[in-house]
Design an enzyme around this catalytic site. Structure first.
Site, short mmCIF file in Angstrom:
data_model
loop_
_atom_site.label_atom_id
_atom_site.label_comp_id
_atom_site.label_asym_id
_atom_site.label_seq_id
_atom_site.Cartn_x
_atom_site.Cartn_y
_atom_site.Cartn_z
CG HIS A 128 46.92 53.06 47.56
ND1 HIS A 128 46.56 51.73 47.63
CD2 HIS A 128 46.40 53.64 48.69
CE1 HIS A 128 45.86 51.52 48.73
NE2 HIS A 128 45.76 52.65 49.40
CG HIS A 133 47.93 47.11 31.55
ND1 HIS A 133 47.53 45.80 31.45
CD2 HIS A 133 48.51 47.22 32.77
CE1 HIS A 133 47.87 45.15 32.56
NE2 HIS A 133 48.44 46.00 33.38
CB THR A 314 31.73 33.16 24.15
OG1 THR A 314 30.40 32.70 24.41
CG2 THR A 314 32.44 33.35 25.49
CU LIG Z 1 46.83 50.34 46.14
#
Ligand SMILES: [Cu+2]
Length: 376
Positions: A128, A133, A314
């Site tokens: 992993h 961002h 919205t």
């Molecule tokens: Cu992962």
């Protein structure tokens, strides 16, 4: 006189002493400059540890930064585990940051540093990493945070962009969307140092904040139409990929499961309270809407450097982004906070409830006549 004699003796007559001293001073200077370049700006800052909490809650934080920039240490452990994702008891193996889908939200101020320790326990099966961002460089840190089972890594990055952002696992190739739709995503909020502002520059405060992580799941079915449960974490990869390629999720949920934020787990507020809603979606477009209320202030793409839009019904969140919205509740009752693709909300699961207590305002709304037989 004494000083002049010393100078004459050592610096004029003894050239060896003089040259040795000059060389020594140059070496010391080089060592000093080099060691200074090696110590980073962040190494000189105060360090605090942020205790991450499970969504939809946010860690304790100040609206306006207290003092100068800090290094904010956080820890995340990856868990590969089975969870129940709907009201029918469907089990699905998620990959979770800190035992939670979505992963926890990190809150810092612009100019702070996030220092993450990412732990992939030996009991896991997959590699992993994490792509923030909000960060700058190396695939959002993804290139510097790969951990195999049994490894940990520490990544530090500077929060230079104020706003709300997603983070997600991105180990490479088809593993990227597979890990993201297994729940490996979360959010970061980078507040401006002087807090949130309206378009006139006035401060906006909130009484409470909720973080809604929207998740699309893609579960393969067996020949009887039942969802398949795969025993081993790696099983079902290719079958799941086939469902993913249809771009049609079987579940779209908030907080990891259908109805995770309704009933006893509904969000709460009081009339007069101002609530910040952060909505993150790492993979798919969504359109949050508060039935019975509005977005008083909305940052649809999450950038706090932009003035907020006002009074929206919205707002749009493109896949791979987070948005922030602020609303002051004016009426009591049950509100629905949902993805206003109503098929995704009511059939696939993307809705939450907000239970609001307080006094009803007849001026804003009043039932003039109860439902009754039509009069002739
Ligand atoms: Cu992962």
């Amino acid at each position: 006189m004494f000083v002049r004699n010393l100078y004459k003796k050592y610096f004029v007559e003894d050239k060896l002493f003089r040259n040795t001293l000059v060389v020594l001073l140059i070496v010391l200077g080089v060592v000093f400059v080099y060691s200074d370049a090696k110590s980073d700006e962040a190494d000189k800052l105060p360090v605090v540890t942020q205790k991450l909490v499970n969504p939809p809650f946010l860690p304790k934080h100040d609206h306006v930064a207290v003092g100068g920039p800090k290094v904010v240490k956080v820890k995340m452990v990856v868990d590969e585990k089975l969870i129940t994702i709907d009201d029918e008891g469907t089990q699905f193996r998620v990959f979770a940051f800190n035992d939670s889908v979505p992963g926890p939200i990190i809150v810092v101020h612009e100019g702070d540093y996030v220092e993450l320790t990412l732990i992939n326990p030996e009991t896991n099966n997959f590699e992993h990493n994490i792509d923030f961002h909000a960060s700058t460089g190396a695939l959002g840190g993804g290139g510097l945070s790969h951990v195999l089972p049994g490894e940990e890594v520490i990544l530090r990055w500077k929060a230079i962009k104020p706003g709300v952002f997603v983070y997600h696992c991105a180990p490479g190739g088809a593993m990227v969307p597979w890990h993201v739709v297994k729940g490996m995503n979360g959010a970061v909020m980078v507040l401006p140092r002087d807090g949130l502002k309206d378009r006139q520059g006035n401060s906006i405060k909130y009484d409470k904040a909720y973080y809604i992580g929207e998740q699309d799941f893609y579960l393969p079915k067996d020949s009887n139409g039942n969802y398949k449960i795969f025993k081993e974490p790696g099983d079902g990869f290719s079958e799941t990929l086939e469902v993913m390629k249809t771009l049609t999720p079987t579940h779209v949920v908030f907080n990891g499961a259908v109805d995770a934020l309704t009933g006893d787990n509904a969000l709460t507020a009081k009339v007069g309270e101002t609530v910040l809603f952060i909505h993150a979606q790492s993979n798919r477009d969504t359109r949050p809407h508060l039935i019975g209320g509005h977005g008083d202030y909305v940052w649809p793409n999450g950038s706090f450097n932009d003035p907020p839009r006002t009074n929206l019904e919205t707002w749009f969140v493109p896949g791979g982004a987070a948005a922030a919205a602020i609303y002051t509740f004016r009426q009591p009752g049950t509100y629905l906070y949902l993805n206003h693709n109503l098929i995704e909300a009511f059939i696939l699961g993307a809705k939450a409830e907000v239970q609001v207590t307080g006094k009803w305002n007849n001026d804003l709304m009043k039932q003039i006549k109860k439902p009754s037989k039509i009069e002739e």
